[in-house]
Motif scaffolding. Structure first.
Motif, PDB file in Angstrom:
ATOM      1  N   PHE A 112       4.583  40.265 155.013  1.00 48.43           N
ATOM      2  CA  PHE A 112       3.642  41.130 154.054  1.00 48.43           C
ATOM      3  C   PHE A 112       3.572  40.717 152.613  1.00 48.43           C
ATOM      4  CE2 PHE A 112       5.279  44.203 157.356  1.00 48.43           C
ATOM      5  CZ  PHE A 112       4.254  44.911 157.640  1.00 48.43           C
ATOM      6  N   LYS A 113       3.766  39.387 152.409  1.00 48.97           N
ATOM      7  CA  LYS A 113       3.977  38.794 151.273  1.00 48.97           C
ATOM      8  C   LYS A 113       2.628  38.722 150.675  1.00 48.97           C
ATOM      9  CE  LYS A 113       2.766  33.983 153.108  1.00 48.97           C
ATOM     10  NZ  LYS A 113       1.622  33.766 152.581  1.00 48.97           N
ATOM     11  N   ASP A 114       1.422  38.905 151.079  1.00 47.89           N
ATOM     12  CA  ASP A 114       0.115  38.856 150.820  1.00 47.89           C
ATOM     13  C   ASP A 114      -0.389  40.289 150.494  1.00 47.89           C
ATOM     14  OD1 ASP A 114      -0.052  36.019 150.639  1.00 47.89           O
ATOM     15  OD2 ASP A 114      -0.705  35.923 152.583  1.00 47.89           O
ATOM     16  N   ILE A 115       0.240  41.182 150.694  1.00 49.31           N
ATOM     17  CA  ILE A 115      -0.466  42.745 150.647  1.00 49.31           C
ATOM     18  C   ILE A 115      -0.101  43.327 149.208  1.00 49.31           C
ATOM     19  CG2 ILE A 115      -0.681  44.984 151.592  1.00 49.31           C
ATOM     20  CD1 ILE A 115      -1.471  42.767 153.474  1.00 49.31           C
ATOM     21  N   LYS A 116      -0.588  42.716 148.059  1.00 47.91           N
ATOM     22  CA  LYS A 116      -0.413  43.214 146.938  1.00 47.91           C
ATOM     23  C   LYS A 116      -1.715  43.332 146.027  1.00 47.91           C
ATOM     24  CE  LYS A 116       1.364  38.402 146.317  1.00 47.91           C
ATOM     25  NZ  LYS A 116       2.276  37.523 145.863  1.00 47.91           N
ATOM     26  N   MET A 188      12.451  40.598 169.750  1.00 45.95           N
ATOM     27  CA  MET A 188      13.008  40.176 168.496  1.00 45.95           C
ATOM     28  C   MET A 188      11.647  40.584 167.707  1.00 45.95           C
ATOM     29  SD  MET A 188      15.080  38.663 166.227  1.00 45.95           S
ATOM     30  CE  MET A 188      16.342  37.952 167.310  1.00 45.95           C
ATOM     31  N   LEU A 189      11.990  41.373 166.472  1.00 47.84           N
ATOM     32  CA  LEU A 189      11.263  41.801 165.541  1.00 47.84           C
ATOM     33  C   LEU A 189      11.431  41.161 164.323  1.00 47.84           C
ATOM     34  CD1 LEU A 189       8.592  43.257 164.567  1.00 47.84           C
ATOM     35  CD2 LEU A 189      10.143  45.353 164.592  1.00 47.84           C
ATOM     36  N   ILE A 190      10.736  40.299 163.672  1.00 48.15           N
ATOM     37  CA  ILE A 190      11.008  39.706 162.444  1.00 48.15           C
ATOM     38  C   ILE A 190       9.974  40.152 161.393  1.00 48.15           C
ATOM     39  CG2 ILE A 190      11.338  37.412 161.174  1.00 48.15           C
ATOM     40  CD1 ILE A 190      11.868  36.216 164.162  1.00 48.15           C
ATOM     41  N   ILE A 191      10.605  40.876 160.374  1.00 41.79           N
ATOM     42  CA  ILE A 191       9.493  41.535 159.311  1.00 41.79           C
ATOM     43  C   ILE A 191       9.931  40.779 157.892  1.00 41.79           C
ATOM     44  CG2 ILE A 191       8.734  43.422 158.155  1.00 41.79           C
ATOM     45  CD1 ILE A 191       9.637  44.822 160.593  1.00 41.79           C
ATOM     46  N   ASP A 192       9.118  39.863 157.275  1.00 34.98           N
ATOM     47  CA  ASP A 192       9.269  39.061 156.337  1.00 34.98           C
ATOM     48  C   ASP A 192       8.617  40.057 155.121  1.00 34.98           C
ATOM     49  OD1 ASP A 192      10.243  36.881 154.780  1.00 34.98           O
ATOM     50  OD2 ASP A 192       8.172  36.323 154.632  1.00 34.98           O
ATOM     51  N   GLU A 193       9.276  40.148 153.900  1.00 33.94           N
ATOM     52  CA  GLU A 193       8.878  40.658 152.714  1.00 33.94           C
ATOM     53  C   GLU A 193       8.452  41.868 152.677  1.00 33.94           C
ATOM     54  OE1 GLU A 193       7.728  38.436 149.412  1.00 33.94           O
ATOM     55  OE2 GLU A 193       7.811  36.311 150.444  1.00 33.94           O
ATOM     56  N   TYR A 194       9.086  42.861 153.651  1.00 36.98           N
ATOM     57  CA  TYR A 194       8.654  44.213 153.852  1.00 36.98           C
ATOM     58  C   TYR A 194       8.306  45.111 152.474  1.00 36.98           C
ATOM     59  CZ  TYR A 194      12.887  46.609 152.436  1.00 36.98           C
ATOM     60  OH  TYR A 194      13.821  47.080 151.338  1.00 36.98           O
ATOM     61  N   ASP A 195       8.996  44.654 151.103  1.00 36.29           N
ATOM     62  CA  ASP A 195       8.795  45.629 150.227  1.00 36.29           C
ATOM     63  C   ASP A 195       7.711  44.986 149.126  1.00 36.29           C
ATOM     64  OD1 ASP A 195       9.980  43.067 149.732  1.00 36.29           O
ATOM     65  OD2 ASP A 195      11.520  43.936 148.291  1.00 36.29           O
ATOM     66  N   VAL A 196       7.082  43.805 149.529  1.00 40.97           N
ATOM     67  CA  VAL A 196       6.149  43.432 148.612  1.00 40.97           C
ATOM     68  C   VAL A 196       5.065  44.823 148.421  1.00 40.97           C
ATOM     69  CG1 VAL A 196       4.052  42.073 148.393  1.00 40.97           C
ATOM     70  CG2 VAL A 196       6.540  41.122 148.705  1.00 40.97           C
ATOM     71  N   THR A 234      13.372  40.888 155.703  1.00 38.83           N
ATOM     72  CA  THR A 234      13.798  40.353 154.173  1.00 38.83           C
ATOM     73  C   THR A 234      12.885  40.965 153.261  1.00 38.83           C
ATOM     74  OG1 THR A 234      11.891  38.787 154.246  1.00 38.83           O
ATOM     75  CG2 THR A 234      14.111  38.100 155.371  1.00 38.83           C
ATOM     76  N   GLY A 235      13.707  41.211 152.299  1.00 48.15           N
ATOM     77  CA  GLY A 235      12.883  41.634 150.981  1.00 48.15           C
ATOM     78  C   GLY A 235      13.650  41.163 149.708  1.00 48.15           C
TER      79      GLY A 235
END
Length: 236
Positions: A112-116, A188-196, A234-235
């Motif tokens: 979610f790194k680009d959702i801002k 296997m579920l990998i979620i990067d930068e969920y908090d962005v 990650t976050g």
């Protein structure tokens, strides 16, 4: 500007190797195949694999290598990939038990790194685009496991970005079920930068909209999900 490099010398002062630093590179395959300088963190794969927790949250500062390590996990576990060569000579290759899990699990990697964005309407469209692409990437793999009728219709409407917002909230949980059906293996579920998105939308004043969406998306996918092998987030 060119890439920064690390130069090694032998005892006679002659250059024997030069490696570039992977500035701005977060893709594990690109880093390894292009022989960039790399501090071996592959023991993390064993830590994740053996951890008794089903859901693992890794919080680290910006520029700490979070996305690179999530990419590494994806390349290791994803059963659609053949990546044994990427891990040759690295620490994890010495772990016989963990290496048996190489490329054996269906894996979802989403960032979610680009959702801002300043406006909820734009952010909502970016979320739909992100999930649409994810669904499209898996369609060939899981199509035969979808039930005719409503499941096929909903899946295709998500790809076409025509579905109700609630379907996007349920999308991760549903995709884990479809992958489990297709491969008879937990996911296997990998979620990067969920908090962005959450941080961004707090700043721009539409926190309630995003927290409702992200709560539905993450809670459905992670809480009491019997189709998961592991969920790693990650976050900062």
């Amino acid at each position: 500007m060119g890439d920064y490099g690390i130069i090694s010398y032998n005892c006679e002062g002659l250059v024997i190797a030069m490696k570039r630093l992977p500035t701005g590179i977060s893709d594990f395959e690109e880093l390894v195949k292009n022989d960039y300088y790399y501090v071996d963190t592959t023991k993390m794969i064993a830590d994740v694999y053996r951890d008794a927790a089903k859901i693992i949250l890794l919080t680290r500062p910006r520029r700490f290598g979070k996305t690179l390590n999530m990419s590494m996990l994806s390349y290791f576990f994803d059963n659609r990939k053949k990546t044994s060569q990427l891990f040759e000579g690295l620490d994890v290759a010495e772990d016989v038990e963990v290496m048996r899990a190489l490329n054996t699990y269906p894996a979802i990697f989403i960032t979610f790194k680009d959702i801002k964005d300043r406006y909820w309407e734009t952010a909502e469209m970016k979320l739909k685009n992100l999930i649409s692409k994810m669904y499209n990437d898996f369609y060939a793999s899981i199509r035969s496991s979808l039930k005719p009728g409503i499941e096929v219709k909903t899946y295709e409407s998500i790809i076409n970005k025509e579905s109700h917002i609630a379907d996007y909230q349920d999308s991760l949980k549903n995709l884990t079920e479809y992958l489990y059906r297709a491969y008879q293996k937990p996911v296997m579920l990998i979620i990067d930068e969920y908090d962005v998105p959450i941080q961004s939308w707090w700043s721009y004043g539409y926190y309630d909209d995003v927290i409702d969406f992200m709560r539905g998306l993450l809670s459905g996918a992670l809480k009491d999900n019997s189709f998961l092998f592991k969920g790693v987030l990650t976050g900062i």
